[in-house]
Design an enzyme around this catalytic site. Structure first.
Site, PDB file in Angstrom:
ATOM      1  CB  CYS A 141     -55.399  -7.503   4.059  1.00  0.00           C
ATOM      2  SG  CYS A 141     -54.214  -8.090   2.827  1.00  0.00           S
ATOM      3  CB  CYS A 149     -54.411  -5.750  -4.058  1.00  0.00           C
ATOM      4  SG  CYS A 149     -55.652  -5.235  -2.851  1.00  0.00           S
TER       5      CYS A 149
HETATM    6 FE1  FES Z   1     -55.112  -7.880   0.847  1.00  0.00          FE
HETATM    7 FE2  FES Z   1     -55.999  -7.200  -1.588  1.00  0.00          FE
HETATM    8  S1  FES Z   1     -57.033  -6.959   0.309  1.00  0.00           S
HETATM    9  S2  FES Z   1     -54.092  -8.106  -1.051  1.00  0.00           S
END
Ligand code: FES
Length: 165
Positions: free
Chosen positions: A33, A106
């Site tokens: 991400c 996360c």
């Molecule tokens: Fe990457 Fe939450 S979406 S740490």
């Protein structure tokens, strides 16, 4: 997930910011991400034991990572290294409660930064790779990223998140 606790942690995240006198620093990035989180830890002696006096964080991350880091940095106070190391992502979120499956990583970003900090220690020459800018205790995540550009001749030491840990 406890929505009220989550909103409170986002509206007033605890322990945000670099720590100039930190004893340990850890920086983790999630390649999937693109989010990053750095955690600073300061220890103190208590009854002959080394315990965490305080912890702080900075994040280029999503709201869930910020909320978990806020809860975690509060929870870590007074814990030994061994006690802190035993906490997993779900436990670090504390009263946030269980994270949705899509948000588990996360919490793992926070857990990874904590483990990296506990493993490395601050400014230890043995933890630095050649040519990699040291993670100075007081350096912000943003300033280290700016300094890590090729034109600045540096690289930032970021540990990729190990989702199997
Ligand atoms: Fe990457 Fe939450 S979406 S740490």
């Amino acid at each position: 997930m406890n929505e009220e606790t989550y909103q409170d942690a986002l509206a007033n995240p605890r322990n945000v910011g670099e720590m100039s006198d930190a004893d340990a620093v850890g920086t983790v990035g999630n390649p999937d991400c693109g989010d990053m989180l750095r955690m600073w830890i300061k220890f103190r002696e208590e009854n002959g034991r080394k315990v965490i006096d305080r912890a702080s964080f900075q994040s280029f991350g999503c709201q869930t990572a910020i909320a978990v880091a806020s809860m975690a940095t509060e929870m870590l106070k007074g814990r030994t290294v061994e006690e802190a190391r035993a906490l997993d992502a779900a436990q670090l979120g504390g009263e946030l409660g269980p994270l949705p499956p899509m948000k588990m990583h996360c919490g793992q970003l926070v857990e990874g930064a904590l483990r990296n900090a506990l493993d490395s220690g601050a400014n230890s020459p043995t933890t630095q790779e050649p040519g990699v800018a040291p993670q100075a205790a007081g350096a912000t995540l943003a300033s280290d990223i700016a300094k890590s550009s090729p034109s600045q001749g540096g690289r930032l030491r970021i540990v990729p998140l190990d989702k199997d840990q």
